[in-house]
Design a protein around this motif. Structure first.
Motif, PDB file in Angstrom:
ATOM      1  N   ALA A   1       0.843  -1.189   0.000  1.00 17.84           N
ATOM      2  CA  ALA A   1       0.000   0.000   0.000  1.00 17.84           C
ATOM      3  C   ALA A   1       0.880   1.242   0.000  1.00 17.84           C
ATOM      4  N   PRO A   2       0.297   2.414  -0.276  1.00 13.94           N
ATOM      5  CA  PRO A   2       1.067   3.651  -0.212  1.00 13.94           C
ATOM      6  C   PRO A   2       1.726   3.809   1.154  1.00 13.94           C
ATOM      7  N   LYS A   3       2.922   4.375   1.163  1.00 11.62           N
ATOM      8  CA  LYS A   3       3.674   4.492   2.409  1.00 11.62           C
ATOM      9  C   LYS A   3       2.916   5.302   3.454  1.00 11.62           C
ATOM     10  N   ALA A   4       2.204   6.320   3.017  1.00 14.26           N
ATOM     11  CA  ALA A   4       1.463   7.153   3.967  1.00 14.26           C
ATOM     12  C   ALA A   4       0.394   6.335   4.680  1.00 14.26           C
ATOM     13  N   GLU A   5      -0.289   5.454   3.925  1.00 18.28           N
ATOM     14  CA  GLU A   5      -1.328   4.609   4.516  1.00 18.28           C
ATOM     15  C   GLU A   5      -0.723   3.617   5.502  1.00 18.28           C
ATOM     16  N   ALA A   6       0.405   3.016   5.116  1.00 17.81           N
ATOM     17  CA  ALA A   6       1.063   2.058   5.996  1.00 17.81           C
ATOM     18  C   ALA A   6       1.552   2.738   7.270  1.00 17.81           C
ATOM     19  N   ALA A   7       2.117   3.935   7.131  1.00 16.76           N
ATOM     20  CA  ALA A   7       2.614   4.659   8.299  1.00 16.76           C
ATOM     21  C   ALA A   7       1.473   5.024   9.239  1.00 16.76           C
ATOM     22  N   LEU A   8       0.329   5.400   8.664  1.00 22.34           N
ATOM     23  CA  LEU A   8      -0.832   5.747   9.482  1.00 22.34           C
ATOM     24  C   LEU A   8      -1.313   4.541  10.271  1.00 22.34           C
ATOM     25  N   LEU A   9      -1.322   3.380   9.634  1.00 15.85           N
ATOM     26  CA  LEU A   9      -1.774   2.162  10.297  1.00 15.85           C
ATOM     27  C   LEU A   9      -0.846   1.787  11.447  1.00 15.85           C
ATOM     28  N   GLU A  10       0.463   1.964  11.241  1.00 15.23           N
ATOM     29  CA  GLU A  10       1.425   1.599  12.277  1.00 15.23           C
ATOM     30  C   GLU A  10       1.260   2.440  13.534  1.00 15.23           C
ATOM     31  N   LYS A  11       0.690   3.624  13.406  1.00  9.47           N
ATOM     32  CA  LYS A  11       0.504   4.505  14.559  1.00  9.47           C
ATOM     33  C   LYS A  11      -0.749   4.146  15.356  1.00  9.47           C
ATOM     34  N   LYS A  12      -1.582   3.285  14.809  1.00  9.85           N
ATOM     35  CA  LYS A  12      -2.815   2.910  15.477  1.00  9.85           C
ATOM     36  C   LYS A  12      -2.529   1.941  16.625  1.00  9.85           C
ATOM     37  N   PRO A  13      -3.416   1.874  17.632  1.00  8.49           N
ATOM     38  CA  PRO A  13      -3.269   0.857  18.681  1.00  8.49           C
ATOM     39  C   PRO A  13      -3.283  -0.542  18.078  1.00  8.49           C
ATOM     40  N   GLU A  14      -2.625  -1.474  18.733  1.00 10.32           N
ATOM     41  CA  GLU A  14      -2.500  -2.831  18.205  1.00 10.32           C
ATOM     42  C   GLU A  14      -3.858  -3.462  17.930  1.00 10.32           C
ATOM     43  N   VAL A  15      -4.814  -3.286  18.836  1.00  6.82           N
ATOM     44  CA  VAL A  15      -6.123  -3.905  18.640  1.00  6.82           C
ATOM     45  C   VAL A  15      -6.801  -3.345  17.392  1.00  6.82           C
ATOM     46  N   GLU A  16      -6.660  -2.052  17.145  1.00  5.30           N
ATOM     47  CA  GLU A  16      -7.261  -1.448  15.955  1.00  5.30           C
ATOM     48  C   GLU A  16      -6.546  -1.923  14.692  1.00  5.30           C
ATOM     49  N   ARG A  17      -5.230  -2.061  14.772  1.00  6.30           N
ATOM     50  CA  ARG A  17      -4.471  -2.521  13.611  1.00  6.30           C
ATOM     51  C   ARG A  17      -4.885  -3.937  13.228  1.00  6.30           C
ATOM     52  N   LEU A  18      -5.016  -4.812  14.217  1.00  5.34           N
ATOM     53  CA  LEU A  18      -5.388  -6.200  13.939  1.00  5.34           C
ATOM     54  C   LEU A  18      -6.769  -6.293  13.292  1.00  5.34           C
ATOM     55  N   LEU A  19      -7.722  -5.555  13.837  1.00  6.60           N
ATOM     56  CA  LEU A  19      -9.077  -5.589  13.284  1.00  6.60           C
ATOM     57  C   LEU A  19      -9.120  -4.987  11.884  1.00  6.60           C
ATOM     58  N   THR A  20      -8.390  -3.903  11.684  1.00 11.67           N
ATOM     59  CA  THR A  20      -8.385  -3.247  10.373  1.00 11.67           C
ATOM     60  C   THR A  20      -7.733  -4.121   9.313  1.00 11.67           C
ATOM     61  N   VAL A  21      -6.614  -4.750   9.672  1.00  8.67           N
ATOM     62  CA  VAL A  21      -5.941  -5.650   8.735  1.00  8.67           C
ATOM     63  C   VAL A  21      -6.869  -6.803   8.356  1.00  8.67           C
ATOM     64  N   GLY A  22      -7.511  -7.395   9.365  1.00 10.20           N
ATOM     65  CA  GLY A  22      -8.418  -8.504   9.089  1.00 10.20           C
ATOM     66  C   GLY A  22      -9.563  -8.101   8.181  1.00 10.20           C
ATOM     67  N   ARG A  23     -10.174  -6.960   8.476  1.00 10.30           N
ATOM     68  CA  ARG A  23     -11.290  -6.491   7.648  1.00 10.30           C
ATOM     69  C   ARG A  23     -10.839  -6.215   6.216  1.00 10.30           C
ATOM     70  N   THR A  24      -9.678  -5.614   6.056  1.00 11.87           N
ATOM     71  CA  THR A  24      -9.185  -5.282   4.720  1.00 11.87           C
ATOM     72  C   THR A  24      -8.983  -6.533   3.874  1.00 11.87           C
ATOM     73  N   ILE A  25      -8.422  -7.569   4.473  1.00 14.62           N
ATOM     74  CA  ILE A  25      -8.193  -8.807   3.729  1.00 14.62           C
ATOM     75  C   ILE A  25      -9.520  -9.477   3.369  1.00 14.62           C
ATOM     76  N   MET A  26     -10.451  -9.502   4.303  1.00 10.83           N
ATOM     77  CA  MET A  26     -11.762 -10.083   4.001  1.00 10.83           C
ATOM     78  C   MET A  26     -12.425  -9.348   2.841  1.00 10.83           C
ATOM     79  N   ARG A  27     -12.317  -8.031   2.840  1.00  4.55           N
ATOM     80  CA  ARG A  27     -12.917  -7.237   1.768  1.00  4.55           C
ATOM     81  C   ARG A  27     -12.239  -7.542   0.432  1.00  4.55           C
ATOM     82  N   GLN A  28     -10.923  -7.764   0.454  1.00  7.70           N
ATOM     83  CA  GLN A  28     -10.205  -8.081  -0.783  1.00  7.70           C
ATOM     84  C   GLN A  28     -10.731  -9.357  -1.438  1.00  7.70           C
ATOM     85  N   PHE A  29     -11.272 -10.252  -0.627  1.00  6.87           N
ATOM     86  CA  PHE A  29     -11.829 -11.498  -1.155  1.00  6.87           C
ATOM     87  C   PHE A  29     -13.344 -11.397  -1.363  1.00  6.87           C
ATOM     88  N   ASP A  30     -13.839 -10.158  -1.445  1.00  2.30           N
ATOM     89  CA  ASP A  30     -15.275  -9.917  -1.664  1.00  2.30           C
ATOM     90  C   ASP A  30     -16.128 -10.623  -0.617  1.00  2.30           C
TER      91      ASP A  30
END
Length: 456
Positions: free
Chosen positions: A137-166
């Motif tokens: 992903a764009p570096k700005a997006e990745a950097a923004l995600l890294e600043k999030k709390p761990e619990v938010e990062r885990l949930l966001t990563v999971g949701r993003t992957i699920m969405r990628q698989f429709d």
């Protein structure tokens, strides 16, 4: 495959614990750890998902032990190579093998005469972890995600992957899509699990309900992905985790209950209200134990195939073998690993003791999601269910979470013991009997043994 997963977890725990042992104590422990690892890796041939969800350090410890046994014991070289064949089937394990030069050198030496597997080891490991999608992903997006709390990062990563698989779990047995989709769900499960802890809640800037509102528009998709994963039959070892996510989201997430009520066809697993499991404590286990001990039935040719007891067989027929003795699981979660390592429960034939180190600074630290998934995966297996959980006061929320999960499926929950210096009456609100609270490790083990004897 829950049994295979349990053996692999046991082997990983044993392999990591070897670092703490003196040289003269390692030999016997290495042998036991290797056999436990081998049993789990053999089971992984039928269900590779058994290999998912482990920390890199755990995998490195296991691979180092496999290499050591294969190099030092010529008669074990073949077994060690077979273990690596199973392990290298998952990208995460292959990346772990390539992560340390010393480990990589040992594995190369072991595989010197196995050219096909050596070629796998030398090739770049395919991407498969949930974080990989953010590296692209764009570096700005990745950097923004890294600043999030761990619990938010885990949930966001999971949701993003699920969405990628429709929002559908893929059917791709030969590619990497199954691995990526599974890692996506695992990330979401880890996030939900941490969201139930005081640390996870405190890391958020708002309350849990308000935080989860940002996921509200995706609840239909997340539920659809979870149900399709459950129904796929390809990652059955995750079924308990899928159920847990649904139970917790229904409890915590605004709007999820309505989405669940409107799910076409309903959930693919039966649910049982708490009131329907009204038997006294231990009744479910007693009935299951009696069923396991009942004589086997066979079809009698003389009666046209009507089932009959083994007692009606001709005298020349050997009686069916007796069922294996039931071993009751005891999980012990403690800041000090010596609490469970020194316990007499480890030598009890009727007990399967599994310890989890609760010290975040320790190399073998087991976060909440690891021991929780271990308990959940065994709840629906009457032959290997966890009968007792010994924990400290830090994890009291898990008492309610596990009981809610058991009530959902009509299963008897484990008996919970709390090892703490706190006053027993402080834990009544969590549903823990004052008699189940102690600061003495030996007394905690005695209470666990009393429960095991009651269930026999």
């Amino acid at each position: 495959m829950a049994d295979g997963r349990a053996k692999l977890v046991d082997g990983l725990q044993r392999a990591s614990a070897l670092r703490e042992l003196s040289e003269h104590k390692r030999a016997e422990q290495e042998s036991q750890a290797f056999e436990a690892l081998r049993s789990g890796l053999i089971a992984a041939r039928k269900d590779e998902a058994i290999l998912d969800g482990f920390e890199e350090q755990q995998m490195c410890d296991a691979l180092e032990l496999i290499a050591k046994r294969g190099l030092e014991k010529k008669m074990l070289r073949g077994r060690a190579v077979e273990c690596l064949k199973s392990a290298f089937g998952r990208p995460a394990w292959l990346r772990a093998a390539q992560s340390r030069p010393d480990l990589l050198a040992q594995l190369r030496e072991l595989l010197a005469e196995t050219s096909d597997l050596l070629a796998v080891l030398e090739a770049p490991a395919p991407a498969g972890d949930p974080v990989d999608i953010f590296e692209e992903a764009p570096k700005a997006e990745a950097a923004l995600l890294e600043k999030k709390p761990e619990v938010e990062r885990l949930l966001t990563v999971g949701r993003t992957i699920m969405r990628q698989f429709d929002w559908q779990f893929p059917d791709d047995p030969l590619g990497t899509k199954l691995d990526q989709a599974t890692q996506g769900f695992q990330s979401f499960f880890d996030g939900v699990t941490r969201l139930t802890t005081s640390t996870g809640k405190a890391s958020l800037e708002v309350g849990v309900s308000e935080f989860l509102q940002s996921f509200q528009s995706d609840w239909p998709g997340i539920l659809q992905f979870s149900v399709s994963m459950y129904r796929s039959g390809k990652r059955n070892v995750y079924r308990s985790r899928i159920k847990f996510v649904v139970v917790k989201l229904r409890e915590m997430a605004p709007g999820f209950g309505e989405v669940l009520a409107n799910l076409e066809g309903g959930l693919p697993w039966p649910t049982t209200p708490c009131s329907s499991f009204a038997g006294p404590p231990g009744e479910a286990s007693s009935l299951l134990g009696a069923a396991a001990a009942a004589p086997a039935t066979v079809a009698s040719a003389a009666s046209g195939g009507t089932p009959s007891s083994a007692a009606s067989l001709p005298s020349s027929a050997p009686p069916p073998p007796p069922p294996p003795p039931l071993r009751h699981g005891v999980v012990w979660i403690d800041f000090k690993a010596s609490a469970y390592k020194s316990s007499f429960l480890a030598d009890e034939a009727s007990v399967e003791l599994m310890g989890f180190h609760d010290d975040e600074a320790a190399q073998d630290y087991a976060p909440r999601e690891r021991w929780l998934e271990y308990i959940l995966e065994r709840i629906e297996d009457p032959a290997r269910r966890v009968a007792v959980v010994i924990m400290n006061r830090k994890h009291l929320q898990a008492v309610k979470d596990i009981r809610a999960f058991c009530a959902e499926g009509g299963h008897e929950p484990p008996k919970f013991l709390v090892c703490t210096r706190g006053r027993p009456e402080e834990f009544v609100e969590w549903g823990v009997d004052p008699g189940c609270v102690t600061q003495d490790w030996v007394r905690a083990a005695e209470l666990a043994m009393e429960e095991v004897k009651r269930l026999r």
